[in-house]
Design a protein around this motif. Structure first.
Motif, mmCIF file in Angstrom:
data_model
loop_
_atom_site.group_PDB
_atom_site.id
_atom_site.type_symbol
_atom_site.label_atom_id
_atom_site.label_comp_id
_atom_site.label_asym_id
_atom_site.label_seq_id
_atom_site.Cartn_x
_atom_site.Cartn_y
_atom_site.Cartn_z
ATOM 1 N N LYS A 1 0.832 -1.213 0.000
ATOM 2 C CA LYS A 1 0.000 0.000 0.000
ATOM 3 C C LYS A 1 0.862 1.257 0.000
ATOM 4 C CE LYS A 1 -3.961 2.033 2.432
ATOM 5 N NZ LYS A 1 -4.902 1.865 3.574
ATOM 6 N N ARG A 2 1.926 1.262 0.805
ATOM 7 C CA ARG A 2 2.827 2.413 0.859
ATOM 8 C C ARG A 2 3.523 2.641 -0.483
ATOM 9 N NH1 ARG A 2 3.936 0.560 6.154
ATOM 10 N NH2 ARG A 2 5.758 -0.616 5.433
ATOM 11 N N LEU A 3 3.999 1.550 -1.104
ATOM 12 C CA LEU A 3 4.698 1.677 -2.381
ATOM 13 C C LEU A 3 3.758 2.184 -3.473
ATOM 14 C CD1 LEU A 3 6.924 -1.551 -2.363
ATOM 15 C CD2 LEU A 3 7.634 0.809 -1.959
ATOM 16 N N ALA A 4 2.513 1.679 -3.473
ATOM 17 C CA ALA A 4 1.534 2.143 -4.470
ATOM 18 C C ALA A 4 1.257 3.632 -4.296
ATOM 19 C CB ALA A 4 0.248 1.337 -4.347
ATOM 20 N N ALA A 5 1.195 4.083 -3.033
ATOM 21 C CA ALA A 5 0.949 5.508 -2.764
ATOM 22 C C ALA A 5 2.105 6.379 -3.254
ATOM 23 C CB ALA A 5 0.721 5.715 -1.267
#
Length: 789
Positions: free
Chosen positions: A136-140
């Motif tokens: 989720k962090r990487l996608a953000a």
């Protein structure tokens, strides 16, 4: 745990085979290398050149991975053309950190600053593999493509989550395959090959390298440096991980070590100041696999074991900033020092909890605690598994991530197997009880709800118990029988140069175990080691010299993690490994196992008794040690040995008595678990406290009987009591002891077991118990043979 020793087979090696080995390197003797190759199943002459010389091996193309590698290249080309953001998802052990470094260094040839990043889970807070929060962090952050290394094959739920967010994934991994192909752009995993395939055993770092090799071939005009510059990192990860070093694995390790050897040249193209500094700190040259397995790899692993976050390990291995790399290398060295101390202290705590188990009815050891540091659990589990011959799982509920959350309490930990149990299959059979799990037949990591631990433990213990009778016995395979003189020939170079030919050693090609018969130790001394700042580390090594009848000159050796009192003072058979100490610039042996000398080899050394010289006596010996006494025997004509002797002199007294009475000798002492030196010392201290409180006296002989030790050992024990704070007085005429507490007590912070007098007491007890363990099993023919010497 005592293992059976398997002697090397008596095989006749064809002369032409030895000649073929020698032709690969005419300066070596060749006979030892030929014997090892033959014993290990490499018997085709045409295989020898490629096995011994990496320049003559034909490596496998990375496109042997077929459509999966082709798909990976198409996705990477798209990312390159459209300047997408790419993230590397690594792992926190040495294989994972080096694999991340290979992808980071390799992909930086194609992706500019700001396009490429890497993410490594925190060992203390997260498990191996992909997780939802990280994705989720990487996608953000705008990441379009994640490339995993050394992980990801079975993370189906996490991969599906990434797909929903529009993030593609290329998996590079070598762990267990999923039941069906995951929804990824590509999965590069050598487990899809047959086991005989030269790529099947690739570690995660080598799979990552194959991906880079394919990309360099696909877009050859873009990279500014050869892909071979990555090979030193590949060698570090391969040697550190538990994979079989055959096929391309062996080739890549050989080529990588050649590259690593050059890292002491600061003007080298592709010079790595971090690797160079690590080699300096561990006092190694980089030209041997052991420089990795005992030097670089433990230090890389220590980063996450102590800090949790292993990210700076990638910077250490890949940065060109010399000053920064020296800072990171120093931090890594201190982490490794802390790891050693933590491992030793936690081992004592684990052993205390282990003492609460009934190991006689336990097939799998499972222990859990609230305060154990997860970072070293795998190392300690490996120790326990080897000592007790049982798979071991150690779990800790000490997790900051779960603290204060309204959910089930989770335990995380590590599992290690013994040599004959497939740990992965065993644990995976109860996968429904686990939150996460990954690994291979020898080692694994897992997380589990605390409430599920009892049923999980019972299930795997019951399952293994049903299989135990079908498992092969635990054993240690010796490869060559040599003498101390063989070690000394040309300063040991003849033998050592032969052994070098078969490097690198590892899984599938273990370091040769050398058996030295009927030897003894001298100049034995142990001490705590020091870190690079001169601070003492609570980690023991014992140095010694080994001597046998072939040479009066002792050969230097070392025994890691053992005290000098554990070295027997009697003739022994020893299993050792021969290695080169680059710091002291000499060859030395590492002691692996030791036991009483084989009886048929040393009768004239151990059994000679002056009062029995030239006597041609015969004696019938009846053995009741492992069977009930036959009630039909004529007890009047028998001399009974009811107590296990601790030396030959004691046993010979009974022998002479039986001979004089023309009777028989009956061995009627039973095989029992002998108390350890520490247990006897604690018993002695307890008696001393009782006598001090009650002001009673005790006869010296009675004390020896209570402790079941000899008079000499008792007197050394009294010296130890004085040093730890007792006053001891002995009336020589009456042999009565009086013990009182002294006003000057030993500093409570001092490790009592490290005091010199306590160590001397331990040494005496260990010698007695070592001898007793021998006389619990000495064959009757050996007793009869001793009478005719």
């Amino acid at each position: 745990m005592s293992l059976d020793w398997q002697l090397p087979p008596q095989l006749e090696i064809p002369a032409e085979f030895v000649a073929a080995v020698r032709s690969c390197k005419p300066t070596v003797n060749g006979k030892y290398a030929a014997q090892l190759l033959w014993q290990r199943g490499i018997r085709e002459i045409d295989r020898i050149p490629g096995y011994l010389d990496s320049d003559k091996y034909q490596p496998t193309s990375p496109f042997a991975f077929g459509l999966e590698m082709t798909a990976a290249m198409e996705r990477l080309k798209k990312a390159y053309i459209y300047a997408e953001k790419v993230a590397i998802w690594g792992d926190f052990d040495a294989d994972g950190v080096t694999a991340t470094s290979v992808l980071w260094d390799g992909l930086r040839q194609f992706f500019g600053q700001g396009q490429l990043s890497y993410y490594i889970p925190d060992r203390m807070k997260e498990s191996h593999g992909l997780n939802i929060a990280g994705i989720k962090r990487l996608a953000a952050q705008g990441v379009n493509l994640i490339i995993t290394c050394d992980t990801g094959s079975t993370n189906i739920k996490e991969i599906e989550y990434a797909t929903k967010l529009g993030v593609d994934i290329i998996v590079t991994d070598h762990h267990t395959l999923p039941s069906q192909r995951p929804p990824v752009a590509a999965i590069i995993n050598p487990r899809y090959f047959e086991e005989s395939h030269p790529l099947f055993h690739l570690a995660g770092v080598a799979v990552a390298y194959k991906l880079m090799e394919a990309l360099y071939l696909t877009l050859p005009d873009i990279p500014q440096q050869p892909v071979e510059y990555l090979l030193d990192l590949v060698a570090i990860g391969l040697i550190a991980d538990l994979v079989k070093l055959n096929g391309d694995c062996r080739y890549l390790a050989q080529m990588g070590i050649k590259r690593l050897t050059l890292q002491n040249q600061t003007d080298l193209d592709g010079f790595r100041p971090g690797v160079n500094k690590l080699l300096q700190l561990c006092k190694r040259n980089g030209d041997r696999p052991t420089d990795i397995s005992f030097g670089i790899a433990p230090r890389i692993n220590a980063i996450s074991r102590i800090h949790g976050d292993a990210s700076f390990g990638v910077e250490l291995l890949t940065s060109k900033d010399v000053e920064r790399c020296h800072e990171l290398a120093a931090e890594t060295e201190l982490a490794n020092t802390r790891r050693k101390e933590l491992q030793k202290n936690m081992t004592l705590k684990v052993q205390a909890k282990l003492a609460e188990l009934d190991l006689s009815t336990t097939s799998v050891i499972v222990l859990v605690d609230n305060n154990w540091s997860p970072g070293v659990l795998g190392l300690i589990a490996g120790q326990i598994a080897q000592e007790h011959g049982k798979p071991t799982i150690l779990l800790s509920t000490n997790s900051e991530e779960d603290a204060g959350r309204d959910k089930a309490k989770i335990a995380r930990g590590s599992a290690r197997s013994t040599q004959n149990v497939d740990l992965y299959q065993l644990v995976n059979s109860q996968a429904h009880l686990l939150n996460s799990f990954g690994g291979h037949p020898f080692a694994a990591g897992m997380s589990i709800n605390v409430e599920n631990i009892p049923i999980f433990t019972e299930a795997i213990d019951r399952q293994l118990h049903a299989q135990i009778d079908k498992l092969p016995p635990l054993s240690i395979q010796t490869d060559l029988i040599v003498t101390v003189a063989d070690l000394w020939v040309s300063s040991g170079r003849d033998l050592f140069e032969d052994l070098l030919l078969l490097e690198p050693y590892g899984m599938g090609n273990p370091a040769p175990k050398l058996l030295i018969k009927n030897c003894h130790f001298k100049d034995i001394k142990n001490k705590n080691i020091q870190d690079f700042k001169g601070k003492t580390v609570q980690y023991i090594r014992t140095k010694f010299e080994l001597i046998d009848a072939s040479s009066g000159k002792g050969f230097p050796g070392i025994w890691w993690g053992h005290y000098e009192h554990e070295i027997p003072r009697v003739n022994c058979d020893a299993i050792v490994e021969l290695d080169y100490n680059s710091y002291e610039k000499r060859l030395e042996i590492r002691l692996i196992e030791v036991r009483p000398a084989a009886i048929v080899d040393n009768i004239h050394d151990l059994f000679r008794q002056p009062n029995l010289a030239n006597r041609q006596a015969t004696l019938e010996v009846i053995d009741f040690r492992h069977a009930p006494v036959d009630l039909d025997v004529d007890a009047a004509a028998i001399v009974w040995v009811k107590k296990c002797p601790s030396n030959w002199s004691e046993l010979q007294v009974y022998c002479q008595r039986a001979i004089r009475s023309s009777g028989k000798l009956a061995l009627d002492y039973q095989s029992t678990n002998l108390a350890s030196s520490r247990e006897i010392f604690e018993q002695l201290v307890g008696i001393a406290k009782y006598l001090a409180n009650t002001q009673e006296e005790i006869d010296l002989e009675r004390l020896a009987l209570r402790l079941d030790i000899r008079d000499r050992s008792v007197r050394l024990g009294l010296d130890a009591l004085v040093e730890i704070g007792f006053q001891v007085s002995l009336q020589e005429k009456t042999n009565l002891l009086k013990i009182v507490l002294s006003q000057s007590q030993v500093d409570r912070d001092v490790d009592l077991y490290s005091l010199f007098t306590v160590q001397k007491f331990f040494a005496a007890i260990e010698e007695e118990q070592f001898n007793r363990s021998y006389f619990l099993q000495v064959p009757t023919y050996a007793i009869q043979a001793s009478l005719s010497v």
